[in-house]
Write an enzyme that holds these catalytic residues in place. Structure first.
Site, PDB file in Angstrom:
ATOM      1  N   ASP A 123       4.884  -3.436   2.020  1.00 52.89           N
ATOM      2  CA  ASP A 123       5.059  -2.030   1.666  1.00 52.89           C
ATOM      3  C   ASP A 123       6.108  -1.777   0.598  1.00 52.89           C
ATOM      4  OD1 ASP A 123       3.109  -0.600   3.169  1.00 52.89           O
ATOM      5  OD2 ASP A 123       4.210  -1.081   4.982  1.00 52.89           O
TER       6      ASP A 123
ATOM      7  N   ASP B 118      -4.028   0.411   4.023  1.00 52.88           N
ATOM      8  CA  ASP B 118      -2.829   0.969   3.401  1.00 52.88           C
ATOM      9  C   ASP B 118      -2.391   0.162   2.182  1.00 52.88           C
ATOM     10  OD1 ASP B 118      -3.084   1.041   6.279  1.00 52.88           O
ATOM     11  OD2 ASP B 118      -1.181   2.092   6.428  1.00 52.88           O
TER      12      ASP B 118
END
Length: 405
Positions: free
Chosen positions: A117, A182
């Site tokens: 991320d 994601d």
């Protein structure tokens, strides 16, 4: 002496009174939401500045207090990103030193390699600083972060591994190389790193990941799985599951938003029509779904069983709207902007936008983090605010005849 909140509150009241006709012009909608964001973010940053520390608000706790997170939290870039949007939306230089300070507190993230991320974290902070304030000194951070993310590329599978599977709750799932939808959002950092450095390695990894995800993550109806687990040695798909959705075969709302945004963004950098086609297919799944509420703010999962009592997810709606503004520039005859405007109208209404001084000083209410983990249910989230502010800026730019990119 009046506080900043009182002054801004009066300003907002006057603005609302002046624009309270049956139908507000779009310029009034944009300005009203900018003013509202100024009010909330002023309170938020005043609290942080008075603390003498650099705090990073993500959501609120059960008692209503603000939850601050460490710099290695996947959401750590969104609050600095929100302040960059305040600077860009208002043109007020008071936001610039705050945006810089909160961004530069994340400098060490450029060496983080234990999760994927970093694209969210550095993209929403350093990349926005580079774009909005011509911060040339941020380029090496963006490039180094992409280099760190590249260490998670698994050539045999053709993907960037999302989570490590040897610790935490992920270790209990039996995964070897889990990839979540994601991760499409982290590809923007890779594309930008190639553009800034001239090194095509990052671009090629991003394309390979997008292609592999397109091949393996989507069902026949163009909805996507949340998690696909690969064998990192052979590239074989081991399982298709969920972590944050209702069930393995359900359609987790934010996952669909990530997919829409991710493939729209991939088209921006590559101009490959297969990515544009994928974005359209995801759009069609979302907006032809009989379980999508009339206000276009989805339940946290399209297949959750207890509708209409299931929680809504404003973060999914905000991300979807922002993506649709970009998609509308590639396919201007498809009414995507009108759909985005309707979503933004819902989010900017009292049903989802908090009153000034409430909601932990976040802008939007009613988001969901992960119901299966019993975490962040019907709360504000900093990334819901981030994509809402991005949507406001994209809407304003489009209506002023400006290019988004």
């Amino acid at each position: 002496m009046k506080t900043i909140l009182t002054t801004l509150g009066v300003s907002l009241f006057v603005l609302a009174s002046c624009t309270g006709q049956k139908s507000k012009p779009e310029t009034d909608f944009i300005q009203e939401n900018i003013e509202n964001a100024v009010a909330q973010e002023t309170i938020q940053t005043d609290i942080i500045e008075k603390s003498g520390r650099i705090l990073n608000p993500r959501t609120i706790n059960a008692d209503g207090s603000i939850l601050y997170v460490a710099i290695d939290d996947w959401c750590s870039g969104f609050f600095p990103g929100n302040i960059w949007y305040m600077y860009k939306l208002t043109g007020d230089d008071k936001w610039l030193p705050l945006a810089q300070k909160y961004t530069e507190a994340l400098d060490s993230v450029k060496y983080l390699t234990w999760h994927h991320d970093v694209g969210f974290m550095i993209g929403s902070s350093y990349l926005n600083g580079y774009r909005f304030a011509n911060k040339e000194e941020y380029k090496p951070v963006i490039i180094q972060t992409a280099k760190s993310l590249s260490t998670r590329f698994r050539p045999a599978a053709g993907v960037l591994q999302s989570w490590d599977a040897d610790k935490g709750w992920q270790a209990r799932r039996g995964w070897k190389c889990p990839v979540i939808i994601d991760n499409m959002m982290n590809l923007e950092l890779m594309f930008e790193a190639s553009r800034l450095s001239g090194d095509s390695t990052y671009y090629n990894i991003a394309v390979k990941h997008a292609d592999t995800t397109m091949k393996n993550h989507f069902r026949d109806n163009n909805s996507c799985y949340h998690v696909v687990d690969y064998d990192p040695e052979t590239g074989e798909v081991r399982s298709r599951q969920t972590a944050q959705g209702y069930a393995d075969e359900s359609s987790w709302a934010r996952g669909q938003a990530w997919a829409l945004y991710g493939y729209t963004m991939c088209y921006r950098y590559t101009r490959d029509p297969k990515y544009l086609d994928m974005a359209v297919k995801v759009h069609d799944f979302i907006f032809n779904n009989p379980n999508l509420p009339e206000d276009l703010v989805p339940y946290w999962d399209y297949d959750a069983p207890n509708k209409p009592d299931e929680p809504r997810d404003a973060s999914s709606a905000a991300c979807t709207a922002s993506a649709l503004y970009e998609l509308s520039t590639y396919l201007p005859d498809k009414n995507y902007k009108a759909t985005a405007d309707k979503i933004m109208g819902s989010l900017g209404s009292p049903a989802y936008r908090a009153e000034v001084g409430t909601n932990g000083n976040f802008i939007l209410m009613h988001s969901v983090g992960s119901i299966p983990h019993n975490a962040e249910i019907d709360v504000p989230l900093n990334y819901a605010d981030y994509y809402f502010l991005e949507g406001i800026m994209r809407k304003r730019d489009l209506e002023a005849g400006k290019k988004l990119f």
